[in-house]
Design an enzyme around this catalytic site. Structure first.
Site, PDB file in Angstrom:
ATOM      1  N   GLY A 125       0.611  -1.338  -0.011  1.00  0.00           N
ATOM      2  CA  GLY A 125      -0.055  -0.064   0.022  1.00  0.00           C
ATOM      3  C   GLY A 125       0.859   1.204   0.063  1.00  0.00           C
TER       4      GLY A 125
ATOM      5  N   TRP B 110       2.451   2.902   2.585  1.00  0.00           N
ATOM      6  CA  TRP B 110       3.654   2.756   3.381  1.00  0.00           C
ATOM      7  C   TRP B 110       4.479   1.674   2.938  1.00  0.00           C
ATOM      8  CZ3 TRP B 110       7.143   5.152   5.570  1.00  0.00           C
ATOM      9  CH2 TRP B 110       7.850   4.389   6.696  1.00  0.00           C
TER      10      TRP B 110
ATOM     11  N   LYS C 157      -2.168   6.036  18.586  1.00  0.00           N
ATOM     12  CA  LYS C 157      -2.235   7.547  18.098  1.00  0.00           C
ATOM     13  C   LYS C 157      -3.191   7.630  16.875  1.00  0.00           C
ATOM     14  CE  LYS C 157      -0.005   6.793  13.983  1.00  0.00           C
ATOM     15  NZ  LYS C 157      -0.447   7.027  12.995  1.00  0.00           N
TER      16      LYS C 157
ATOM     17  N   ARG D 242      -3.893  10.768   7.527  1.00  0.00           N
ATOM     18  CA  ARG D 242      -5.318  10.303   6.881  1.00  0.00           C
ATOM     19  C   ARG D 242      -6.580  10.292   7.855  1.00  0.00           C
ATOM     20  NH1 ARG D 242      -2.932   5.064   4.189  1.00  0.00           N
ATOM     21  NH2 ARG D 242      -2.224   5.025   6.229  1.00  0.00           N
ATOM     22  N   ASN D 243      -6.061   9.743   9.108  1.00  0.00           N
ATOM     23  CA  ASN D 243      -6.933   9.697   9.888  1.00  0.00           C
ATOM     24  C   ASN D 243      -7.807  11.096  10.479  1.00  0.00           C
ATOM     25  OD1 ASN D 243      -7.492   6.634  10.941  1.00  0.00           O
ATOM     26  ND2 ASN D 243      -5.200   6.855  10.753  1.00  0.00           N
TER      27      ASN D 243
ATOM     28  N   GLN E 198      -6.985   3.211   9.601  1.00  0.00           N
ATOM     29  CA  GLN E 198      -6.659   2.324  10.808  1.00  0.00           C
ATOM     30  C   GLN E 198      -7.547   2.986  12.376  1.00  0.00           C
ATOM     31  OE1 GLN E 198      -3.864  -0.451   9.887  1.00  0.00           O
ATOM     32  NE2 GLN E 198      -5.614  -0.065   8.496  1.00  0.00           N
TER      33      GLN E 198
HETATM   34  N1  LIG Z   1       0.340   5.339   5.033  1.00  0.00           N
HETATM   35  C1  LIG Z   1       1.203   5.810   5.865  1.00  0.00           C
HETATM   36  O1  LIG Z   1       1.638   7.058   5.783  1.00  0.00           O
HETATM   37  C2  LIG Z   1       1.625   5.041   7.088  1.00  0.00           C
HETATM   38  C3  LIG Z   1       1.305   3.933   7.350  1.00  0.00           C
HETATM   39  N2  LIG Z   1       1.467   2.936   8.381  1.00  0.00           N
HETATM   40  C4  LIG Z   1       0.887   1.785   8.784  1.00  0.00           C
HETATM   41  O2  LIG Z   1       0.979   0.765   7.767  1.00  0.00           O
HETATM   42  C5  LIG Z   1       0.174  -0.238   7.766  1.00  0.00           C
HETATM   43  C6  LIG Z   1      -0.222  -0.354   6.235  1.00  0.00           C
HETATM   44  O3  LIG Z   1      -0.616   0.751   5.785  1.00  0.00           O
HETATM   45  P1  LIG Z   1      -0.269   1.374   4.063  1.00  0.00           P
HETATM   46  O4  LIG Z   1       0.788   0.708   3.535  1.00  0.00           O
HETATM   47  O5  LIG Z   1      -0.408   2.768   4.121  1.00  0.00           O
HETATM   48  O6  LIG Z   1      -1.694   0.570   3.594  1.00  0.00           O
HETATM   49  P2  LIG Z   1      -3.005   1.458   2.733  1.00  0.00           P
HETATM   50  O7  LIG Z   1      -3.610   2.029   3.506  1.00  0.00           O
HETATM   51  O8  LIG Z   1      -2.453   1.918   1.419  1.00  0.00           O
HETATM   52  O9  LIG Z   1      -3.969   0.271   2.224  1.00  0.00           O
HETATM   53  C7  LIG Z   1      -3.862  -0.093   0.879  1.00  0.00           C
HETATM   54  C8  LIG Z   1      -3.416  -1.558   0.818  1.00  0.00           C
HETATM   55  O10 LIG Z   1      -4.038  -2.592   1.308  1.00  0.00           O
HETATM   56  C9  LIG Z   1      -4.269  -3.646   0.460  1.00  0.00           C
HETATM   57  N3  LIG Z   1      -5.444  -4.445   0.537  1.00  0.00           N
HETATM   58  C10 LIG Z   1      -6.991  -4.273   0.318  1.00  0.00           C
HETATM   59  N4  LIG Z   1      -7.674  -5.190   0.375  1.00  0.00           N
HETATM   60  C11 LIG Z   1      -6.831  -6.187   0.815  1.00  0.00           C
HETATM   61  C12 LIG Z   1      -7.009  -7.536   1.196  1.00  0.00           C
HETATM   62  N5  LIG Z   1      -8.389  -8.291   1.326  1.00  0.00           N
HETATM   63  N6  LIG Z   1      -5.953  -8.300   1.737  1.00  0.00           N
HETATM   64  C13 LIG Z   1      -4.976  -8.001   1.827  1.00  0.00           C
HETATM   65  N7  LIG Z   1      -4.485  -6.773   1.439  1.00  0.00           N
HETATM   66  C14 LIG Z   1      -5.571  -5.735   0.880  1.00  0.00           C
HETATM   67  C15 LIG Z   1      -4.236  -3.089  -1.026  1.00  0.00           C
HETATM   68  O11 LIG Z   1      -3.552  -3.952  -1.936  1.00  0.00           O
HETATM   69  C16 LIG Z   1      -3.195  -1.974  -0.491  1.00  0.00           C
HETATM   70  O12 LIG Z   1      -1.684  -2.663  -0.724  1.00  0.00           O
HETATM   71  C17 LIG Z   1      -0.998   0.251   8.349  1.00  0.00           C
HETATM   72  O13 LIG Z   1      -1.323  -0.174   9.562  1.00  0.00           O
HETATM   73  C18 LIG Z   1      -0.878   1.932   8.684  1.00  0.00           C
HETATM   74  O14 LIG Z   1      -1.182   2.384   9.916  1.00  0.00           O
HETATM   75  C19 LIG Z   1       2.664   3.408   9.261  1.00  0.00           C
HETATM   76  C20 LIG Z   1       3.010   4.484   8.870  1.00  0.00           C
HETATM   77  C21 LIG Z   1       2.841   5.418   7.676  1.00  0.00           C
HETATM   78  O1  LIG Z   2       1.092   6.606  10.645  1.00  0.00           O
HETATM   79  C1  LIG Z   2       1.195   7.506   9.974  1.00  0.00           C
HETATM   80  C2  LIG Z   2       2.278   8.599  10.381  1.00  0.00           C
HETATM   81  O2  LIG Z   2       3.202   8.081  11.002  1.00  0.00           O
HETATM   82  C3  LIG Z   2       0.280   7.845   9.125  1.00  0.00           C
HETATM   83  O3  LIG Z   2      -1.077   7.857   9.719  1.00  0.00           O
HETATM   84  P1  LIG Z   2      -2.541   8.040   9.019  1.00  0.00           P
HETATM   85  O4  LIG Z   2      -2.807   6.473   8.894  1.00  0.00           O
HETATM   86  O5  LIG Z   2      -3.429   8.518   9.740  1.00  0.00           O
HETATM   87  O6  LIG Z   2      -2.272   8.605   7.642  1.00  0.00           O
END
Ligand SMILES: NC(=O)C1=CN([C@@H]2O[C@H](COP(=O)(O)OP(=O)(O)OC[C@H]3O[C@@H](n4cnc5c(N)ncnc54)[C@H](O)[C@@H]3O)[C@@H](O)[C@H]2O)C=CC1
Ligand SMILES: O=C(CO)COP(=O)(O)O
Length: 349
Positions: free
Chosen positions: A15, A17, A206, A269-270, A298
């Site tokens: 996704g 991240w 958070k 995003r939240n 989340q």
């Molecule tokens: N985006 C950010 O800025 C940050 C995110 N995180 C954490 O990282 C984790 C992952 O977040 P992101 O990579 O941003 O994901 P994302 O919010 O971009 O979610 C989309 C992802 O979920 C997948 N997906 C959708 N349906 C699915 C299914 N049924 N089974 C498996 N995968 C599926 C999609 O293919 C895509 O890869 C979360 O816990 C988030 O809190 C942590 C730090 C920063």
């Molecule tokens: O974890 C995050 C930044 O550290 C991203 O937060 P959001 O999922 O709210 O965008």
């Protein structure tokens, strides 16, 4: 030989991240002898304008849906089958929205290399009849060693290579150091601490606080109110979430603590979607779909999981009004104005 010792890495998730961290991981594995250059990235397959996302990633080297505008290193290979992607991997990087981790783990069960270790970048929580379960606990049912990485890391800013910090939590310093070698970059600076539970709880909670910060913005309240929400949110990281060992207070001063609260409550995003929840008055799921193009919030689900944990302990309303209020606003139709039940917060009694 070096090649024999080199560790094979698999990224589980692609996704926003997952793709940003894949840029760092792919660059590092290409440069360092201690890792296999090729990195498999498990991609949940979907069609984009008639073409498979895995094919787009493997030809264009860009995740056009979840991290458009940034190239992925060519040694990062998208694989749509989870078992195949993770086959033979020594290091598993878990980076999917937390709502999907259980299902992925059941697919992985009995299919991973013996001795493989993992690191979770997933911010969220799980709940069982016995109470709180960390996402790393879910993963630990299959793997012996799981570290966590959490910090003030909005993915698009990490992808843009703007300077930031993050925290790795790992009980064994030497494993933490090995993950640091894999994940650190010139503008992505890592501190390792040996208190992974605090790091993970900070990362999970958070996101609920960020929803509160979004309500505050949506209600037109100012920065003082947001700062109060950040502080009260931080104060909520207490005993109920650490039934076994009390948290190391110093960990709250790491990037995973105060810093992540700040960035998420301003630009995450939240926060953004919760603000729109107030100003546009639409269901949160509808706004998530409209505003995030497949990315996943989340915070609302974590609020529900945390509510269940606190309810079991019979301390929800009295001790944790902020978390409970976010839950009631999303899931029980409480008006957003009720968020300012914070006037009755136990901190001030
Ligand atoms: N985006 C950010 O800025 C940050 C995110 N995180 C954490 O990282 C984790 C992952 O977040 P992101 O990579 O941003 O994901 P994302 O919010 O971009 O979610 C989309 C992802 O979920 C997948 N997906 C959708 N349906 C699915 C299914 N049924 N089974 C498996 N995968 C599926 C999609 O293919 C895509 O890869 C979360 O816990 C988030 O809190 C942590 C730090 C920063
Ligand atoms: O974890 C995050 C930044 O550290 C991203 O937060 P959001 O999922 O709210 O965008």
């Amino acid at each position: 030989s070096v090649v024999k010792m080199a560790k094979k890495v698999c990224i589980i998730g692609s996704g926003n991240w997952g793709s940003a961290i894949a840029r760092i991981i792919g660059t590092n594995t290409a440069a360092l002898d201690s890792f296999h250059t090729r990195v498999n990235m498990y991609v949940y397959e979907e069609m984009i304008d008639g073409q498979k996302l895995t094919e787009i990633i493997n030809t264009k080297h860009e995740n056009v849906k979840y991290l458009p505008g940034y190239t992925l290193p060519e040694n990062v290979v998208a694989v749509p089958d989870l078992v195949e992607a993770s086959k033979g991997a020594d290091l598993l990087i878990f980076v999917v929205p937390h709502q999907f981790i259980r299902r992925l783990c059941s697919t992985l069960q009995n299919n991973i290399k013996p001795g493989a270790i993992g690191i979770s970048l997933i911010k969220g929580m799980d709940h069982t009849d016995q109470g709180l379960q960390l996402i790393s606990d879910v993963i630990r049912k299959m793997l012996n060693i799981v570290a966590v990485l959490m910090g003030a890391n909005i993915a698009s800013e990490v992808a843009a290579e703007n300077f930031c910090e993050t925290t790795i939590g790992c009980t064994k310093l030497e494993n933490g150091q090995m993950f640091k070698n894999l994940l650190q970059a010139p503008n992505f600076r890592i501190c390792v601490v040996t208190d992974p539970n605090t790091v993970e709880i900070c990362g999970a909670l958070k996101n609920i606080v960020a929803c509160g910060a979004g309500f505050v913005s949506g209600l037109g309240l100012g920065d003082n109110t947001r700062a109060a929400v950040i502080r009260l949110g931080l104060m909520g990281n207490d005993e109920a979430f650490f039934p076994d060992n009390p948290p190391e207070i110093a960990t709250f001063f790491e990037s995973c603590g105060v810093a992540d609260l700040v960035t998420t409550c301003y630009g995450g995003r939240n926060k953004r979607v919760s603000e729109a929840f107030v100003t546009q008055n639409k269901p949160i799921g509808e706004l998530e779909a409209e505003m995030l193009n497949g990315q996943k919030l989340q915070g609302p689900e974590t609020a529900m999981e945390v509510y269940k944990v606190l309810k079991t302990l019979n301390i929800a309303e009295s001790e944790y009004p902020l978390f409970v209020s976010v839950y009631n606003i999303f899931f029980n139709n409480h008006p957003v104005s009720s968020f300012i039940c914070l006037q009755e917060h136990p901190e001030h009694m």
